[in-house]
Design a protein around this motif. Structure first.
Motif, mmCIF file in Angstrom:
data_model
loop_
_atom_site.group_PDB
_atom_site.id
_atom_site.type_symbol
_atom_site.label_atom_id
_atom_site.label_comp_id
_atom_site.label_asym_id
_atom_site.label_seq_id
_atom_site.Cartn_x
_atom_site.Cartn_y
_atom_site.Cartn_z
ATOM 1 N N LEU A 134 8.998 5.563 9.156
ATOM 2 C CA LEU A 134 7.670 5.918 9.667
ATOM 3 C C LEU A 134 7.737 7.129 10.596
ATOM 4 O O LEU A 134 6.847 7.989 10.570
ATOM 5 C CB LEU A 134 7.051 4.713 10.377
ATOM 6 C CG LEU A 134 6.668 3.561 9.436
ATOM 7 C CD1 LEU A 134 6.407 2.292 10.232
ATOM 8 C CD2 LEU A 134 5.453 3.927 8.584
ATOM 9 N N ILE A 135 8.778 7.217 11.372
ATOM 10 C CA ILE A 135 8.939 8.381 12.248
ATOM 11 C C ILE A 135 9.212 9.634 11.410
ATOM 12 O O ILE A 135 8.711 10.720 11.715
ATOM 13 C CB ILE A 135 10.038 8.118 13.292
ATOM 14 C CG1 ILE A 135 9.537 7.073 14.296
ATOM 15 C CG2 ILE A 135 10.431 9.401 14.019
ATOM 16 C CD1 ILE A 135 10.585 6.591 15.268
ATOM 17 N N GLU A 136 9.984 9.491 10.339
ATOM 18 C CA GLU A 136 10.185 10.620 9.424
ATOM 19 C C GLU A 136 8.854 11.117 8.859
ATOM 20 O O GLU A 136 8.686 12.310 8.591
ATOM 21 C CB GLU A 136 11.098 10.206 8.265
ATOM 22 C CG GLU A 136 12.565 10.027 8.635
ATOM 23 C CD GLU A 136 13.372 9.488 7.456
ATOM 24 O OE1 GLU A 136 12.791 9.362 6.346
ATOM 25 O OE2 GLU A 136 14.555 9.193 7.640
ATOM 26 N N LEU A 137 7.915 10.198 8.696
ATOM 27 C CA LEU A 137 6.604 10.538 8.154
ATOM 28 C C LEU A 137 5.648 11.067 9.215
ATOM 29 O O LEU A 137 4.494 11.379 8.907
ATOM 30 C CB LEU A 137 5.991 9.308 7.476
ATOM 31 C CG LEU A 137 6.735 8.786 6.252
ATOM 32 C CD1 LEU A 137 6.201 7.421 5.836
ATOM 33 C CD2 LEU A 137 6.638 9.768 5.090
ATOM 34 N N ILE A 195 12.080 -2.450 2.565
ATOM 35 C CA ILE A 195 12.931 -1.284 2.774
ATOM 36 C C ILE A 195 12.631 -0.292 1.662
ATOM 37 O O ILE A 195 12.670 -0.642 0.473
ATOM 38 C CB ILE A 195 14.420 -1.660 2.794
ATOM 39 C CG1 ILE A 195 14.716 -2.492 4.047
ATOM 40 C CG2 ILE A 195 15.308 -0.427 2.740
ATOM 41 C CD1 ILE A 195 16.137 -2.940 4.179
ATOM 42 N N PHE A 196 12.277 0.925 2.056
ATOM 43 C CA PHE A 196 11.844 1.947 1.105
ATOM 44 C C PHE A 196 12.812 3.112 1.057
ATOM 45 O O PHE A 196 13.277 3.599 2.090
ATOM 46 C CB PHE A 196 10.474 2.508 1.518
ATOM 47 C CG PHE A 196 9.314 1.586 1.294
ATOM 48 C CD1 PHE A 196 8.650 1.567 0.081
ATOM 49 C CD2 PHE A 196 8.869 0.750 2.317
ATOM 50 C CE1 PHE A 196 7.562 0.734 -0.118
ATOM 51 C CE2 PHE A 196 7.780 -0.089 2.128
ATOM 52 C CZ PHE A 196 7.127 -0.100 0.908
ATOM 53 N N GLU A 197 13.090 3.563 -0.139
ATOM 54 C CA GLU A 197 13.670 4.879 -0.391
ATOM 55 C C GLU A 197 12.805 5.467 -1.501
ATOM 56 O O GLU A 197 13.187 5.485 -2.666
ATOM 57 C CB GLU A 197 15.142 4.773 -0.802
ATOM 58 C CG GLU A 197 16.091 4.466 0.327
ATOM 59 C CD GLU A 197 16.205 5.603 1.338
ATOM 60 O OE1 GLU A 197 15.950 6.766 0.955
ATOM 61 O OE2 GLU A 197 16.520 5.330 2.495
ATOM 62 N N ALA A 198 11.616 5.913 -1.131
ATOM 63 C CA ALA A 198 10.621 6.294 -2.123
ATOM 64 C C ALA A 198 9.725 7.396 -1.568
ATOM 65 O O ALA A 198 9.886 7.833 -0.425
ATOM 66 C CB ALA A 198 9.791 5.064 -2.518
ATOM 67 N N ASN A 199 8.770 7.797 -2.372
ATOM 68 C CA ASN A 199 7.896 8.923 -2.073
ATOM 69 C C ASN A 199 6.726 8.543 -1.161
ATOM 70 O O ASN A 199 5.549 8.753 -1.500
ATOM 71 C CB ASN A 199 7.370 9.528 -3.373
ATOM 72 C CG ASN A 199 6.707 8.498 -4.283
ATOM 73 O OD1 ASN A 199 7.161 7.348 -4.378
ATOM 74 N ND2 ASN A 199 5.659 8.897 -4.963
ATOM 75 N N LEU A 200 7.032 8.008 0.009
ATOM 76 C CA LEU A 200 5.989 7.627 0.959
ATOM 77 C C LEU A 200 5.202 8.835 1.441
ATOM 78 O O LEU A 200 4.009 8.731 1.746
ATOM 79 C CB LEU A 200 6.603 6.893 2.152
ATOM 80 C CG LEU A 200 7.481 5.671 1.848
ATOM 81 C CD1 LEU A 200 7.882 4.980 3.140
ATOM 82 C CD2 LEU A 200 6.776 4.701 0.917
ATOM 83 N N GLN A 201 5.868 9.985 1.522
ATOM 84 C CA GLN A 201 5.182 11.188 1.992
ATOM 85 C C GLN A 201 4.009 11.545 1.086
ATOM 86 O O GLN A 201 2.988 12.075 1.555
ATOM 87 C CB GLN A 201 6.169 12.363 2.062
ATOM 88 C CG GLN A 201 5.609 13.604 2.751
ATOM 89 C CD GLN A 201 5.384 13.388 4.234
ATOM 90 O OE1 GLN A 201 6.304 13.031 4.963
ATOM 91 N NE2 GLN A 201 4.145 13.617 4.677
#
Length: 255
Positions: free
Chosen positions: A41-44, A107-113
């Motif tokens: 979330l902080i990355e986003l 846990i996500f490693e996906a295109n949340l952006q």
């Protein structure tokens, strides 16, 4: 954009891992699930973290205190486990603009952006990440019904007979309109106020909602074997990352 993380559940399906801790504090690849959530979330671009706590809440509060990596944390308490829409309403007074919502057991490693960008660019009332799952697993999730054009027409929570195998994944962006919808939600057959029903109310009222197909992977850590699967994936990615000058990779996992 602030972020809301729902972490109040008891995690009964994760026992014995949750006998003495909330499921958000179960470790995957050397750190709690909530740490993985916060980092993403902080990355986003999350400017604030609003964590909804309940079962064994003090373990979360004592561990993270009032900030994570310089981002302030606010805690709200869901006193009874009455569903995700009920949990979301505990943060209503703290949110006055578009926000991200993440379920604190994913846990996500996906295109949340892509979801965040769509919310910002289109000013939609909601956007969320969806994925296709095996048909026999669809009844575990909020299932998206679609028309002949592939557009989402309604969402059904954990149906016995799923209308499709396209499901919500546990990452959303919303405008504050979602709170009004949550107030209108009626208890489901399970006796809970479902977030999928709130999303469906937005759809039926003509609000703009965008669904983004997932590119990447995510693991809903609902059972002990899910925790093991997520850890293997994270460790596998860490082991295959290219080694940069002066930096070595390890198998301890991470984002």
């Amino acid at each position: 954009m602030d972020a809301v993380i729902l972490a109040a559940g008891q995690g009964t399906r994760l026992r014995p891992l949750t006998d003495d801790k909330p499921k958000g504090m179960v470790e995957v690849a050397g750190k709690p699930i909530l740490t993985h959530c916060f980092e993403r979330l902080i990355e986003l671009g999350a400017s604030g973290l609003h964590v909804v706590v309940g079962y064994k809440k003090q373990a979360i509060i004592n561990y993270y205190e009032d900030e994570f990596e310089g981002v302030p944390i606010t805690y709200t308490h869901q006193r009874e486990q009455k569903g995700l829409a009920h949990a979301l309403l505990t943060v209503e007074e703290h949110i006055d603009d578009d926000f991200m919502l993440m379920l604190g057991d994913n846990i996500f490693e996906a295109n949340l952006q892509d979801v965040v960008n769509r919310q910002r660019e289109e000013r939609a009332d909601a956007a969320f990440l969806v994925e296709e799952v095996p048909w026999d697993e669809a009844s575990r999730y909020g299932v998206c019904d679609t028309n002949k054009y592939g557009e989402i027409t309604n969402v059904v929570e954990k149906p016995d007979d799923p209308p499709s195998n396209l499901v919500m994944t546990g990452f959303y962006t919303f405008s504050p309109a979602i709170f009004h919808a949550c107030h209108l939600v009626q208890p489901s057959d399970r006796g809970e106020y479902e977030i999928s029903d709130a999303v469906d109310l937005l759809l039926q009222s003509g609000r703009t909602i965008d669904a983004i197909r997932m590119n990447g992977w995510r693991t809903d850590v609902g059972y002990p074997e899910d925790r093991d699967a997520a850890e293997e994936r994270l460790q596998g990615e860490a082991e295959t990352e290219p080694v940069q000058s002066g930096v070595s990779t390890t198998s301890s996992g991470g984002e």
